[in-house]
Design an enzyme around this catalytic site. Structure first.
Site, mmCIF file in Angstrom:
data_model
loop_
_atom_site.group_PDB
_atom_site.id
_atom_site.type_symbol
_atom_site.label_atom_id
_atom_site.label_comp_id
_atom_site.label_asym_id
_atom_site.label_seq_id
_atom_site.Cartn_x
_atom_site.Cartn_y
_atom_site.Cartn_z
ATOM 1 N N HIS A 81 -5.075 -3.751 5.550
ATOM 2 C CA HIS A 81 -5.102 -4.179 4.028
ATOM 3 C C HIS A 81 -6.064 -4.611 3.329
ATOM 4 O O HIS A 81 -6.170 -5.736 2.986
ATOM 5 C CB HIS A 81 -3.746 -4.835 3.905
ATOM 6 C CG HIS A 81 -3.422 -5.297 2.536
ATOM 7 N ND1 HIS A 81 -2.689 -4.233 1.685
ATOM 8 C CD2 HIS A 81 -3.539 -6.530 1.956
ATOM 9 C CE1 HIS A 81 -2.799 -4.884 0.552
ATOM 10 N NE2 HIS A 81 -2.992 -6.355 0.676
ATOM 11 N N ASP A 101 0.957 -1.114 -0.029
ATOM 12 C CA ASP A 101 -0.173 -0.127 -0.129
ATOM 13 C C ASP A 101 0.919 1.218 -0.226
ATOM 14 O O ASP A 101 0.496 2.271 -0.609
ATOM 15 C CB ASP A 101 -0.830 0.091 0.946
ATOM 16 C CG ASP A 101 -1.830 -1.202 1.243
ATOM 17 O OD1 ASP A 101 -2.242 -1.737 0.330
ATOM 18 O OD2 ASP A 101 -2.032 -1.856 2.465
HETATM 19 N N1 NAI Z 1 -0.082 -8.458 1.903
HETATM 20 C C1 NAI Z 1 -0.400 -7.989 0.504
HETATM 21 O O1 NAI Z 1 -0.188 -6.914 0.345
HETATM 22 C C2 NAI Z 1 -0.654 -9.041 -0.316
HETATM 23 C C3 NAI Z 1 -1.118 -10.314 -0.130
HETATM 24 N N2 NAI Z 1 -1.346 -11.312 -1.169
HETATM 25 C C4 NAI Z 1 -1.621 -12.608 -0.864
HETATM 26 O O2 NAI Z 1 -0.551 -13.525 -0.825
HETATM 27 C C5 NAI Z 1 -0.863 -14.844 -0.891
HETATM 28 C C6 NAI Z 1 -0.297 -15.534 -2.012
HETATM 29 O O3 NAI Z 1 -0.410 -14.970 -3.323
HETATM 30 P P1 NAI Z 1 0.184 -15.715 -4.585
HETATM 31 O O4 NAI Z 1 1.704 -15.912 -4.462
HETATM 32 O O5 NAI Z 1 -0.062 -14.703 -5.678
HETATM 33 O O6 NAI Z 1 -0.562 -17.029 -4.671
HETATM 34 P P2 NAI Z 1 -0.217 -18.509 -5.399
HETATM 35 O O7 NAI Z 1 -1.295 -19.196 -5.607
HETATM 36 O O8 NAI Z 1 0.672 -17.976 -6.870
HETATM 37 O O9 NAI Z 1 0.940 -18.955 -4.588
HETATM 38 C C7 NAI Z 1 0.542 -19.467 -3.326
HETATM 39 C C8 NAI Z 1 1.583 -20.589 -3.111
HETATM 40 O O10 NAI Z 1 1.190 -21.081 -1.688
HETATM 41 C C9 NAI Z 1 1.300 -22.607 -1.780
HETATM 42 N N3 NAI Z 1 0.747 -23.298 -0.437
HETATM 43 C C10 NAI Z 1 -0.705 -23.425 -0.608
HETATM 44 N N4 NAI Z 1 -0.688 -24.238 0.771
HETATM 45 C C11 NAI Z 1 0.359 -24.305 1.187
HETATM 46 C C12 NAI Z 1 0.927 -24.906 2.426
HETATM 47 N N5 NAI Z 1 -0.020 -25.535 3.457
HETATM 48 N N6 NAI Z 1 1.995 -24.877 2.830
HETATM 49 C C13 NAI Z 1 2.949 -24.253 1.929
HETATM 50 N N7 NAI Z 1 2.689 -23.753 0.707
HETATM 51 C C14 NAI Z 1 1.411 -23.664 0.477
HETATM 52 C C15 NAI Z 1 0.790 -23.155 -3.095
HETATM 53 O O11 NAI Z 1 1.188 -24.451 -3.556
HETATM 54 C C16 NAI Z 1 1.233 -21.805 -3.869
HETATM 55 O O12 NAI Z 1 2.720 -22.138 -4.786
HETATM 56 C C17 NAI Z 1 -2.432 -14.739 -1.436
HETATM 57 O O13 NAI Z 1 -3.192 -15.179 -0.156
HETATM 58 C C18 NAI Z 1 -2.709 -13.276 -1.756
HETATM 59 O O14 NAI Z 1 -4.147 -12.771 -1.710
HETATM 60 C C19 NAI Z 1 -1.105 -11.010 -2.505
HETATM 61 C C20 NAI Z 1 -0.822 -9.605 -2.944
HETATM 62 C C21 NAI Z 1 -0.544 -8.606 -1.920
HETATM 63 O O1 OAA Z 2 -5.963 -7.662 -3.793
HETATM 64 C C1 OAA Z 2 -5.550 -8.689 -3.615
HETATM 65 O O2 OAA Z 2 -6.143 -9.751 -3.612
HETATM 66 C C2 OAA Z 2 -3.885 -8.918 -3.619
HETATM 67 C C3 OAA Z 2 -3.561 -7.864 -2.467
HETATM 68 O O3 OAA Z 2 -3.793 -7.938 -1.436
HETATM 69 C C4 OAA Z 2 -3.073 -6.549 -3.173
HETATM 70 O O4 OAA Z 2 -2.479 -6.499 -4.270
HETATM 71 O O5 OAA Z 2 -3.154 -5.745 -2.565
#
Ligand code: NAI
Ligand code: OAA
Length: 344
Positions: A208, A181
């Site tokens: 967030h 953010d």
């Molecule tokens: N805090 C923030 O600002 C943001 C948070 N996110 C969040 O981050 C998370 C991950 O996003 P992406 O990497 O794009 O998703 P993705 O689906 O590409 O990757 C997630 C990974 O977690 C793995 N996984 C699932 N269960 C698991 C477990 N029990 N143990 C270990 N690994 C496991 C999957 O196999 C996958 O490789 C989502 O919840 C998303 O919403 C995304 C963008 C910004």
């Molecule tokens: O929007 C989502 O789900 C992923 C996220 O938290 C972001 O991009 O800020």
């Protein structure tokens, strides 16, 4: 200046060296951090791991996922970096992955599809993060825990409850990452002011998700000299930045690269704190008594034990105060969701 043997002896002793010791600049870096990325084969986990490979303060990078992690680690192990990289796959290896880590970054879990709210990810992701945090409580109770997984607003309080049940909760060491953010606000304001985003300083507080994300435009440096509508549209764009990316990716995930950049920035600040350096101020979503929401993101600085100072609320104008009241209500609801999950 030193022979190879002397240098390696000195580097081996870095943890007891003052980081301001008048040696070479190279020796001022504390080395030897052990870092685990949980969810390392995912959209965020992969680029984050690549960025971490460039950080010579890391000795060991442990990559954990439930799938495809061996290939990711093999790929990274060809990078000309001194960081040792190890793959660990599946629930059986989570404890080994987090054992004795300085920092554990959790990116494991589902990402949103178009039309979903972050909260709709809660049930599935809470179960995943609960497993990871239980392993950390058991095997790495001193680690800094960095939670990226959504919905951050509920997952972090849920993680706190899990740690409390294991008698290892330290509010100074549990963080929900809200850096994206800040990164977005810096970028959008930089574009508007026609300056580099690196010149922009703007506190982004709250949580967030949607209206809980509060960019405090009245405290922007340099000042945002713009009309009300223009300021409102930048605030809105920061609050809906996640949706903007999800739409652009047309169903193939949410923000990954900008998130990896942001998590890397946050981990860098943690390393500086752990090394006893003065850290830049970076907000994160942490346990807080600053408002009536018991988790809230405010600007923080960091030290060897995690949070060194919570700088509290920046000065707010009337419209920001009103927006904060809305955010606090929404956060209280999200926090309760996280707490109730563990009670169940
Ligand atoms: N805090 C923030 O600002 C943001 C948070 N996110 C969040 O981050 C998370 C991950 O996003 P992406 O990497 O794009 O998703 P993705 O689906 O590409 O990757 C997630 C990974 O977690 C793995 N996984 C699932 N269960 C698991 C477990 N029990 N143990 C270990 N690994 C496991 C999957 O196999 C996958 O490789 C989502 O919840 C998303 O919403 C995304 C963008 C910004
Ligand atoms: O929007 C989502 O789900 C992923 C996220 O938290 C972001 O991009 O800020």
């Amino acid at each position: 200046m030193f022979g190879a043997k002397t240098t390696s002896l000195l580097l081996g002793k870095m943890n007891v060296f003052s980081c301001f010791h008048p040696m070479t600049r190279q020796l001022q870096l504390r080395r030897g951090f052990r870092v685990a990325v949980i969810g390392a084969a995912g959209g965020i986990g992969q680029p984050l791991s690549l960025l971490l490979m460039k950080d010579q303060r890391i000795k060991e990078l442990r990559l954990h996922d439930v799938q495809n992690v061996k290939g990711v680690a093999a790929d990274l192990s060809h990078v000309s970096s001194p960081v040792s990289v190890q793959a660990m796959q599946g629930p059986d290896q989570i404890e080994k992955a987090v054992e004795c880590c300085d920092v554990v970054v959790i990116t494991a879990g589902l990402a949103r599809k178009p039309g979903m709210t972050r909260e709709q990810l809660f049930e599935v992701n809470a179960t995943i993060v609960c497993g990871a945090v239980s392993a950390i409580a058991k095997k790495s109770p001193e680690a800094m825990i960095v939670i990226v997984t959504n919905p951050v607003n509920s997952i972090v309080p849920m993680a706190a409850e899990v740690l409390k049940r294991n008698n290892t909760y330290d509010p100074k060491r549990l963080f929900g990452v809200t850096t994206l953010d800040c990164v977005r606000a810096e970028r959008f304001i930089g574009e508007f002011l026609n300056i580099s985003p690196t010149m922009v300083k703007i506190p982004v507080i709250g949580g967030h998700a949607g209206t809980t994300i509060l960019p405090i435009m009245s405290q922007c440096k340099p000042p945002m000299k713009a009309g009300r509508e223009c300021i409102a549209s930048i605030i809105k764009r920061v609050q809906t930045g996640g949706e903007e990316i999800i739409q652009a990716k047309e169903g193939k995930g949410s923000a990954t690269l900008s998130m990896a950049f942001s998590a890397n920035r946050f981990v860098d600040v943690l390393f500086r704190g752990l090394s006893g350096e003065k850290t830049p101020i970076e907000p994160a979503y942490v346990e807080s008594s600053v408002t009536d929401a018991c988790f809230f993101a405010t600007p923080l600085s960091f030290g060897p034990k995690g949070i060194a100072t919570n700088h509290g609320l920046p000065r707010l104008d009337k419209s920001e105060e009103d927006a904060m009241k809305v955010a606090v209500k929404e956060l209280q609801r999200s926090i309760q969701l996280g707490v109730d999950f563990v009670k169940k």
